[in-house]
Design an enzyme around this catalytic site. Sequence first.
Site, PDB file in Angstrom:
ATOM      1  CE  LYS A   1      43.544  39.843  46.104  1.00  0.00           C
ATOM      2  NZ  LYS A   1      43.209  39.681  44.954  1.00  0.00           N
TER       3      LYS A   1
ATOM      4  CB  SER B   1      43.264  39.298  40.705  1.00  0.00           C
ATOM      5  OG  SER B   1      43.069  40.841  40.388  1.00  0.00           O
TER       6      SER B   1
ATOM      7  CB  SER C   1      44.523  42.717  43.111  1.00  0.00           C
ATOM      8  OG  SER C   1      43.470  41.520  43.027  1.00  0.00           O
TER       9      SER C   1
END
EC number: 6.3.5.7
Lengths: 475, 95, 483
Positions: free
Chosen positions: C77, C176, C152
């Site tokens: 990420k 997330s 997210s």
Amino acid sequence: MDFEVIIGLEVHAELSTNTKIYCGCTTEFGGEQNTHCCPVCLGLPGSLPVLNKKVVDYAIKAGLALNCDINRLTHMARKNYFYPDTPKNYQITQDETPLCRDGYIEIETEGGLKKIGIQRIHIEEDAGKNVHMEDSSYVDYNRAGVPLIEIVSKPDMRSPKEARMYLEKLKAILQYTGVSDVKMEEGSLRCDANISIRPEGSNEFGTKVEVKNMNSFRAVERALEYEAKRQMEAYERGEKIIQETRRWDEGRGETVTMRSKEEAHDYRYFPEPDMIYLSVDDEWIESIRKSLPELPDARRRRYINEFGLPEYDSEILTSSKKLADFFEECVNEGGRPKEISNWIMGEILRTLKDRSMEIEDIKFAPGHLVKLVSLVDKGTISGTIAKKVFKDMFETGEDPEKIVKEKGLVQVSDEGAIRELINKVLDENPQSVADFKAGKTKAMGFIVGQVMKASKGKANPQIVNKILTEELNKR
Amino acid sequence: MSVSIKDVEYVAKLARLEFSEKEKVKFTEELNSILKYVEKLSEVDTSGVEPAIGAYPMYNALREDEISPSLDREEILKNAPDKQDGYFKVPKVID
Amino acid sequence: MHKKTVHEIRDLLRRKEISSVELTKIALERINSIDDRLGAFISVYGEQALEAAKDVDRKIASGEELPDLAGIPTALKDNMNMKGTKTTCASRMLENFVSPYDAGVTERLKENGAVIIGKTNMDEFAMGSSNETSYFKKVRNPYDLERVPGGSSGGSAAAVASGEVYYSLGSDTGGSIRQPAAMCGVVGLKPTYGRVSRYGLVAFASSLDQIGPFTKDVEDCAIVLNAISGKDERDSTSADVKVEDFTKYLNRDIRGMRIGMPVEFFGEGISEDVRKIIIDAVEVFKSQGAEVKEISLPMSRYALEVYYILASSEASSNLARFDGIRYGYRAESYSDAVDIYTKSRSQGFGDEVKRRIMLGTYALSAGYYDAYYKKALQIRTLIINEFKEAYKNVDIILSPTSPTTAFKLGEKINDPLSMYLSDIYTVPVNIAGIPAISIPAGLSNGLPVGLQLMGNYFEEGTLLKAAHAFERATEHHRIRPSI
């Protein structure tokens, strides 16, 4: 109207650790700009703080030396404010749980021994440095993350002089414990003051004004004197004293209002979520207590009791650990305490002050001073010559015996030679002899001076006196 | 509790953010609706409850006072928007 | 090939039926062919990845014994630092920020011979539940390109679901990892707070953030967790807990395992199709011999409120460092230093980030601290105590991961509160700091539904054991989107 002045001090002392408080970068002073930085002290995204154990050790040590209680469970906090020298735009400090609290320092005032309370001592990180140029500022983060303790006094001081005495004692104690270099010139000791006044007899506190930018103890005293006077005059004119921060202008000798910050301070303190509890147990505290050296107050009392030194000598000798250490080494080498004290408080401190040097800059060994004193004792040299030898010794660090020998400064005690010299002087100064005979005893001093001069200071004064009396009586 | 545009302006200043008049109105409304939502928390009796700093209590993460290498200055300044002579450069700051 | 799991690929590599370079090329081609539609990647480092792959191939050729993850393409990420590459956090603020250091997890993956192929798209600074707040582009759901992948860590979830990489890492502050895992039909684990180092993870909410893996199945999840777990001296909040071999929890019997179903997680707001699939899942556990009972976690009803105060407050401070002085975006014109801050931050951050900074700054400001921040910390204590109490009677707690399946792009972006509600079942886990896993539980109208299992502190093993038992009894984890 008579006023009472109320002063509290906030002192920041840099701790003498090898590395910064939350990362392994060096704390060394004076490196090239932005060379002592890593992701942590630069506040790079993703970096995290890890507390330096030595910082905790040192803060506890300072706390114990300042008679504080040690908080067994503490947590770091964030203080949020934007400033270019603050890499994360928050400072990691302590808020509700300072490591140490409720201590005191004793100072010697005219009214006797007085305790000045210490409210708290907490650990925190220093900021970087802004260098201001014509149209821009340049930021160097070498100092960002250097460990500090902030020592907050209670508002217990009642005069600028007391404030200065508190600072001197605080500096001495911190220096004794070895936790800080306490050098105001290098910024390793910094002081801000809060000062207010109130009419004598009143119990309410007046509006307090914060004073910053004082770069020496002398400046602190002067700034507070100025500020107290300013506030008293304002009060008498019926003006309201504004709560504000003022800056000491050393050159103009006055405090001036600092440009007020754009908004009221709202630091939004909250527990630092990147760190965890710090738990300090009795064992930890006791091991630090055991490592505490003898502190200035105890040492001063010992000098009075053990060495029979006067209060005044003891106070001055113990005001700096290095000075006291030097003194004691001299005594250990066989020097007589009072004599050594006289030399330190006289020639040594005067010479150091003239040359803006510190005791640690001295080139000669304590044993050399003891030797010098014993040369006088043994009559090898006179007191006057001893001062000359001291100057040499101070410059070169050489053994006083060697200096005396090489420069031929050995005292002349040969009575025949001295008698010859005296008669020569008396023959050359018949008027002085006549004056002496007429009862003007002052003339004796002049003659002695002439004899000493003729011997280049090497004649033994006692013998000169003895023989001179004999020879004058003969005439 | 509800916030006014003035509150939003104060908070924005603290956070170093600025908004157009239209945005201020929008943020005031949004903040108010979130604050109204979180107001539910006042229902809970928390007298005598210790605040949880972290998910569970952890103690004493300490490092030894040993020097580790710093970054090269080139690395340090690589991302700087403005720099000069090894410094980060900003418009003149008034202390 | 791209549909295979990590353990399958590992075996192929060990049998020398494929090389790491071939795998890396397949992954790069896959990204090349679908990512302009999917939007999962912010940056791809093909050459660097091929170099790493060659290195692994050399080692395989020389007969060296290698870790499970060696040679297998993965992605981080874009809020995790990798030395010499950009860490953008999907924000204009960090569009050009090149990290001079590796995050703890990046180091771990490199040590394990991982081939890190790129950095995945996300909600800006991990703030969002749909991946629509990315400054660069939206991520789309591989099951339906008109829908969100969740957030997210939407890019990391979509990249694994679509087979761009074989596993990936995400971060989970309020759901997330788990919520996008559920919406993209993959396995997502949020470990116990402190299990995985946060060093080098750009902080959103320090006391809630935790890194975890996205994988196609539970075995892969155990393998990746093995690689990234453990104490990191650079993260004060990382736990000094012995790391076990999590694969030992696979293929285990769950007879007698006590599973709690909290009534509060099946109430208002849950969509009917999600409820039905979760109830079916419960039957699977029962048929395996688990005891399922209803429990109550009344304090969890306050978790979302507590979350928004704590997360926003911490974020308001964590994001203060982005000011245009040392790195990151600086506004083009400004009058003085204060103006640099204000303009750079106002132009560099998107609306959702600003909204949370504003809320957090307000909650910490003078006069409100006790009513908001301190109150939230106290209720956090109550939520923690309630979970601890529950684990005296159950081994794991079961719920849906999210109240709905993936929603349409744009459906909730203008209504922050309704967006926040999609994290209602995941947030209590972060507040308590316990571990939780989301596993595929089946499709509803062609869209994946996630099942969430929550465990006691450092009981990831129990979660993996239950999740693997479920997987062995079902085929849901074998479903792949048709992109």
